[in-house]
Write an enzyme that holds these catalytic residues in place. Structure first.
Site, PDB file in Angstrom:
ATOM      1  N   LYS A   1      -9.639 -45.312 -65.592  1.00  7.95           N
ATOM      2  CA  LYS A   1      -7.787 -45.816 -64.605  1.00  7.95           C
ATOM      3  C   LYS A   1      -8.931 -46.294 -62.890  1.00  7.95           C
ATOM      4  O   LYS A   1      -9.716 -44.934 -62.314  1.00  7.95           O
ATOM      5  CB  LYS A   1      -7.517 -44.300 -64.598  1.00  7.95           C
ATOM      6  CG  LYS A   1      -6.460 -44.562 -63.469  1.00  7.95           C
ATOM      7  CD  LYS A   1      -6.653 -43.244 -62.729  1.00  7.95           C
ATOM      8  CE  LYS A   1      -7.060 -42.870 -61.336  1.00  7.95           C
ATOM      9  NZ  LYS A   1      -6.686 -44.314 -60.300  1.00  7.95           N
TER      10      LYS A   1
ATOM     11  N   GLY B   1      -3.700 -47.036 -62.689  1.00  6.54           N
ATOM     12  CA  GLY B   1      -2.267 -45.393 -62.108  1.00  6.54           C
ATOM     13  C   GLY B   1      -2.669 -44.783 -60.555  1.00  6.54           C
ATOM     14  O   GLY B   1      -3.989 -45.254 -60.692  1.00  6.54           O
TER      15      GLY B   1
ATOM     16  N   GLY C   1      -4.180 -41.096 -58.682  1.00  6.83           N
ATOM     17  CA  GLY C   1      -4.110 -39.647 -59.244  1.00  6.83           C
ATOM     18  C   GLY C   1      -3.510 -38.667 -59.473  1.00  6.83           C
ATOM     19  O   GLY C   1      -3.486 -38.104 -60.626  1.00  6.83           O
TER      20      GLY C   1
ATOM     21  N   GLU D   1     -19.244 -37.254 -58.680  1.00  3.88           N
ATOM     22  CA  GLU D   1     -20.106 -38.352 -58.286  1.00  3.88           C
ATOM     23  C   GLU D   1     -19.028 -37.611 -56.593  1.00  3.88           C
ATOM     24  O   GLU D   1     -18.474 -38.764 -56.424  1.00  3.88           O
ATOM     25  CB  GLU D   1     -19.828 -39.238 -57.862  1.00  3.88           C
ATOM     26  CG  GLU D   1     -21.859 -40.065 -57.026  1.00  3.88           C
ATOM     27  CD  GLU D   1     -20.939 -40.230 -56.283  1.00  3.88           C
ATOM     28  OE1 GLU D   1     -20.883 -40.020 -54.454  1.00  3.88           O
ATOM     29  OE2 GLU D   1     -20.646 -41.742 -56.155  1.00  3.88           O
TER      30      GLU D   1
ATOM     31  N   CYS E   1     -20.564 -43.364 -49.628  1.00  4.48           N
ATOM     32  CA  CYS E   1     -20.781 -42.058 -49.725  1.00  4.48           C
ATOM     33  C   CYS E   1     -22.255 -41.729 -48.868  1.00  4.48           C
ATOM     34  O   CYS E   1     -22.510 -40.427 -48.922  1.00  4.48           O
ATOM     35  CB  CYS E   1     -20.811 -40.745 -51.301  1.00  4.48           C
ATOM     36  SG  CYS E   1     -21.415 -42.042 -52.923  1.00  4.48           S
TER      37      CYS E   1
ATOM     38  N   GLU F   1     -16.666 -35.871 -43.082  1.00  7.00           N
ATOM     39  CA  GLU F   1     -17.527 -36.913 -44.129  1.00  7.00           C
ATOM     40  C   GLU F   1     -16.280 -38.363 -43.218  1.00  7.00           C
ATOM     41  O   GLU F   1     -15.144 -38.526 -43.501  1.00  7.00           O
ATOM     42  CB  GLU F   1     -16.436 -37.569 -45.019  1.00  7.00           C
ATOM     43  CG  GLU F   1     -17.938 -38.996 -46.021  1.00  7.00           C
ATOM     44  CD  GLU F   1     -18.185 -38.873 -46.946  1.00  7.00           C
ATOM     45  OE1 GLU F   1     -18.371 -39.730 -48.113  1.00  7.00           O
ATOM     46  OE2 GLU F   1     -16.367 -38.491 -48.164  1.00  7.00           O
TER      47      GLU F   1
END
Length: 479
Positions: free
Chosen positions: A174, A205, A207, A249, A282, A382
């Site tokens: 996905k 799709g 979440g 991750e 990230c 972040e």
């Protein structure tokens, strides 16, 4: 505009079970660039059923044959690299030159590394020389749901698919609904490479829809997710009743520690690294920790470097940064920049609003704050945009304390010419990765974090291990 695309299930393109259209927006123009269908529960169930049916045959396929198919995948991937680059540039805003090199290039690089690691991996062998009748078998986890983000699409797709494929797992991918076009091209590549029907499936799709359905599905054995820490926590909670394996991750708030003996390129390198991919990484070095004795000089240099970073459309060739992915991200970044100003940080480059001359598109000014302390919001959260915070420190102990004072633990960076100090820092910093003096990690090195940056590792032999179960056999009979 690209018209609606179907799903790839059980080796063929299939129409969605229900109509649920979603417009993909070009962040450079704010205009729709594609329409996709978001999957329903029936689509998710069909994809999982196909993966489950294909699992016995695929996991028992000799590993040499699985590796050969990944080698074929690399060939077809490289033949379609320009198509992948154009898709990622269009849908998530990577400047086209960067999309060709870093974004598309990451995919073939990871696949080749998995081929190398798989050829050396001990999938089946004796426990040790002293125990010839004890066997250790590494066996596929099973049906794996792969949920990937929009910021480094092919990087993350190939890190998951390459490892799962050589491990003998079957998959349902996905991709992010924000950047699905590259993933649909990738499904074409898996088909062209000749993977058996059901080994790889793709359902678009969001979440709350397909993502949640995969997370709770009783026939899914593992979730491999890359995205926000918030979503990672929700996935872990939702997967708990079925005791799935969950690899995550997640986010980061990396410290880039610049000591007074850092090399002359360290500051420029750190600023430009922060701005890469418009700050949407990230592992970005978003906190620049600077020793007091060189602080004023570094602040002036960082402001000068950031002022020279150009911003422009993703379709434009050249070395510039593009827009952030969508309006929601743009608004979040603007709010955090304003919060930095309100909390007393010193704005030395950039600021709120769009760069001059860019009145449409989700463009953010390359922004640098000085005189930040580690309790300010911009040092804690972040931001996921081109925003750098500079924090002073006194000595090595002080730097370690500030760097580790974060819920995250993905990547930290150290700049010093003192080898012993660099090595001490590498051991003391609480993160899954440490990079020193501009040297990145080598091919086959694992990617992953500690604390709220996730669990599990991607890449190389560690990435393959994450898609395997370990079976210990006593009384093995030599054949």
């Amino acid at each position: 505009m690209i018209e609606k695309r179907e799903f790839y299930i059980n080796g063929q393109w299939a129409a969605p079970a229900a109509s649920n259209d979603f417009e993909v927006v070009n962040p450079s123009t704010e205009e729709p660039c594609a329409v996709i269908s978001l999957g329903s529960e029936a689509d998710t169930n069909a994809a999982v059923a196909a993966a489950k049916a294909a699992l016995p045959g695929w996991m028992n396929t000799p590993v040499e044959e699985r590796i050969a198919l990944v080698e074929k995948l690399v060939d077809v991937y490289e033949a379609r690299a320009e198509d992948l680059a154009q898709a990622m540039s269009l849908e998530m805003g990577a400047p086209i030159d960067m999309a060709r090199t870093s974004q598309a290039g990451a995919g073939s690089w990871h696949l080749r590394n998995f081929i190398t690691a798989a050829k050396e991996f001990p999938f089946d062998g004796p426990l040790n020389d002293r125990s010839p009748n004890d066997r250790i078998i590494h066996e596929a986890v099973g049906v794996c749901a792969l949920i990937t983000p929009w910021n480094w699409p092919m990087n993350q797709v190939t890190l998951k698919v390459g490892a799962a494929a050589v491990a003998g797992c079957t998959m349902v991918l996905k991709p992010s609904e924000q950047s699905p076009l590259n993933a649909m091209i990738f499904a074409e590549l898996m088909d062209e490479a000749g993977f058996p029907a059901g080994v790889f499936n793709l359902v678009n799709g969001d979440g709350p829809g397909v993502g949640s359905q995969l997370t709770t599905h009783p026939d899914v054995d593992m979730i491999s997710f890359t995205g926000s820490t918030r979503a990672g926590i929700a996935i872990t909670q939702a997967a708990a009743p079925t005791l799935k394996k969950v690899d995550l991750e997640l986010g980061g708030k990396g410290a880039n520690v610049i000591f007074e003996d850092a090399d002359e390129k360290a500051v420029k390198r750190g600023v430009l690294h922060m701005m890469q991919n418009t700050g949407q990484s990230c592992n970005a070095p978003s906190r620049m920790l600077v020793q007091n004795s060189i602080y004023d000089r570094v602040v002036a240099e960082a402001a000068e470097v950031a002022a020279k970073v150009e911003v422009g459309p993703a379709s434009q060739e050249g070395r510039h940064i593009g827009p952030v992915v969508n309006e929601m991200q743009w608004t979040k970044i603007q709010d955090l920049i304003q919060q930095g100003i309100d909390e007393g940080a010193k704005l030395i480059a950039g600021g709120t609003g769009r760069p001059d001359g860019l009145n449409k598109g989700y463009y953010v000014k390359p922004t640098v704050f000085a005189d930040v302390n580690n309790q300010m919001t911009i040092a804690r959260e972040e931001i996921f945009g081109p925003v750098l915070s500079i924090i002073p420190f006194e000595n090595e102990e002080d730097a370690i304390g500030i760097a580790n004072d974060t819920p995250y633990g993905l990547t930290n960076y150290v700049q010093t010419q003192d080898g012993a100090r660099a090595n001490r820092m590498a051991r003391a910093l609480r993160s899954g990765m440490v990079e020193m003096n501009g040297k990145s990690r080598s091919a086959g090195s694992p990617f992953g974090g500690m604390k709220q940056s996730g669990k599990g590792r991607e890449g190389g032999k560690w990435g393959i291990e994450d898609f395997l179960e370990v079976k210990a056999v006593g009384g093995w009979v030599a054949e």
